[in-house]
Design an enzyme around this catalytic site. Structure first.
Site, short mmCIF file in Angstrom:
data_model
loop_
_atom_site.label_atom_id
_atom_site.label_comp_id
_atom_site.label_asym_id
_atom_site.label_seq_id
_atom_site.Cartn_x
_atom_site.Cartn_y
_atom_site.Cartn_z
N ASP A 39 44.43 38.25 39.92
CA ASP A 39 44.00 38.20 38.23
C ASP A 39 43.87 40.00 38.42
O ASP A 39 42.90 40.67 37.92
CB ASP A 39 42.59 37.55 38.40
CG ASP A 39 42.09 36.68 38.88
OD1 ASP A 39 43.19 35.82 38.85
OD2 ASP A 39 41.25 35.93 39.72
N GLU A 206 43.46 29.81 31.43
CA GLU A 206 42.57 30.17 32.00
C GLU A 206 42.94 31.49 31.58
O GLU A 206 44.42 31.53 31.22
CB GLU A 206 41.83 29.81 33.19
CG GLU A 206 42.70 30.15 33.87
CD GLU A 206 42.11 30.08 35.74
OE1 GLU A 206 40.93 29.39 35.79
OE2 GLU A 206 42.65 29.62 36.84
#
Length: 513
Positions: A39, A206
């Protein structure tokens, strides 16, 4: 590696002469954060790029990197270098930078102690910190994750986040809500932007990251299963003229998907350099996959005639890492403290002292003990350390371990005149091998692993001649080590009652493909 500057000027040529061959276009498609850095986020502040990534259940929390060129990154600190904020207990995911009026904000995910996942914020006067935590902004019943700050078309700042519905078998809408002037609380009403309604997205969308280009808001986002051996993550994009919608998903989604070299690319942030556009995102290397974890890749894209972003071959073009010797480690414990790349299990900050070229690690009586660890870069490698064996207190053990988390590890431990191979799986501890060692001042320990799966341990009393530990009657298999969302670490360990100290003279890792 350094970047050659691209030539911007044209050369005039006399009639009949041929122009010189134009300079090669520098490729930025590379692994820029090798190792377990899921991420990843990037932002440009002044003339410097700043990056961070998920740290999950390892401290220190949220590494901070700086770069001038997007390719060469230096680890300069952490958002929370010593301990977690008082309100938060675990799941430190997906930090995102936002800079405004000379102040830097980090919007991040963490789980409230005994409660749900929340999006929270910390801020600092400088991107490198120190950061002050302001606590959670939103924590829905299903959980709230992956916060991203973005101004709307009027300049009002909004927080974009995902409702974590997949955690309870529900859909996962992406929400937006305005932030207050201090950027530390939400005001007004939340607006749903879109959810997971395309087949390729599976149970979720997401990892939103937004950028404005040619009058459009573009949201890069991830869909499907992020992690582990069976992952099928990919990246899509949607756009809207207004931040609050309506949003249109690209018909060609996913725009970034797997190939033979990289698996499950997703959850990235957009950046620009000299008019070229990039997504800093994570992906698993096919050769090492879950054993190393999700690595930080830079992938260049262009804007097509219809205004949509396009990646070459719809997949990461970063070449596989081949010269693994670049990531070898040789730490002689110089200086007065451990380097910034060392980690420890969240909430278990070790009592570690560096002096006179040695690491002194205070023992802990937990299952595995006190741990200081380094990320791995390959699934095949050798690691070694030399301990002061003669000075180990009674019932204090010093060792070298491959660690998934504090409940899953394989370790070679020395103490009480013996060597043990410890097998720790799902919190259950077992001593597989015990060997008595003749008295000696120092003892070297070695761990070898092939493909993240097969393990072998050896020891040396002179640092030259190695004696393998007998494992003929069983197989040392490490396939169980990686948690669903993290890679394996190599660690130094001190286990025993309070007061015992283990002394390490070095730490070496030699990688292979």
């Amino acid at each position: 590696m350094s970047i050659e500057l691209e030539l911007a000027a044209r050369q005039a040529f006399a009639p009949g002469t041929l122009p010189a061959t134009p300079p090669a276009r520098t490729s930025y498609d590379h692994v820029v954060l090798p190792g377990d850095f899921p991420d990843p986020t990037v932002v440009k502040i002044g003339d410097t790029y700043w990056a961070s990534a998920t740290s999950a259940e390892w401290g220190a929390i949220f590494p901070i990197f700086s770069s001038k060129n997007l390719l060469d990154w230096e680890l300069v600190g952490h958002v929370f270098p010593e301990k977690a904020p008082d309100w938060a207990g675990s799941n430190f995911w997906a930090p995102e930078f936002y800079q405004e009026n000379g102040r830097t904000y980090v919007y991040y995910t963490a789980r409230r102690k005994g409660g749900m996942l929340c999006v929270a914020v910390a801020s600092a006067d400088h991107p490198a910190g120190p950061y002050v935590d302001h606590g959670p902004l939103v924590g829905q019943e299903a959980g709230s994750i992956d916060g991203f700050a973005m101004p709307d078309e009027h300049g009002d700042l909004y927080l974009i986040w995902k409702e974590d519905g997949n955690s309870c078998h529900q859909d996962t809408p992406i929400w937006a809500q305005r932030l207050n002037d201090e950027r530390t609380a939400l005001i007004g009403e939340a607006t749903e932007l879109f959810g997971n309604d395309a087949k390729w997205e599976g149970p979720l969308v997401e990892g939103s990251a937004l950028v404005r280009h040619d009058g459009w808001f573009y949201m890069f986002y991830a869909g499907n299963s992020c992690c582990g051996k069976g992952c099928n993550y990919a990246t899509g994009v949607a756009r809207s003229r207004n931040l609050l919608g309506p949003w249109e998903k690209h018909e060609q989604n996913p725009i970034l998907d797997r190939n033979a070299t990289w698996k499950c690319p997703g959850h990235g942030t957009v950046c620009e350099l000299d008019g070229r556009w990039f997504l800093l995102h994570h992906a698993y290397a096919a050769e090492s996959h879950e054993f190393v974890g999700r690595q930080g890749l830079l992938s260049e894209f262009t804007w097509n005639a219809e205004g949509w972003p396009e990646f070459v071959n719809r997949s990461p073009q970063a070449p596989a890492l081949t010269d693994m010797s670049r990531f070898n480690i040789a730490d002689e414990f110089e200086g007065e403290q451990l380097g910034l790349a060392w980690q420890w299990p969240l909430g278990q900050v070790p009592a570690a002292t560096v002096r006179h070229g040695q690491l002194h690690l205070a023992a802990d009586n937990s299952r595995l003990g006190a741990v200081v660890a380094r990320r791995t870069h390959a699934a095949t490698y050798k690691a070694a350390t030399t301990i002061d064996f003669a000075s180990l207190p009674v019932d204090t053990y010093a060792g070298l371990a491959a660690v998934g988390d504090p409940y899953n590890a394989l370790a070679l431990m020395a103490g009480n005149g013996q060597l043990h191979i410890w097998h720790l799986r799902s919190g259950k501890h077992q001593s597989l091998v015990q060997v008595f060692i003749e008295p000696c001042d120092t003892l070297s320990l070695r761990l070898e692993v092939w493909g993240g799966q097969r393990y072998r341990f050896a020891y040396s009393t002179d640092g030259t001649t190695w004696q393998p530990l007998p494992t003929e009657n069983f197989s040392l298999n490490g396939t169980y080590l990686p948690p669903w969302d993290r890679g394996v670490r190599v660690a130094l360990v001190a286990q025993g009652e309070t007061g015992g100290v283990a002394t390490f003279n070095n730490f070496v890792v030699r990688n292979q493909r």
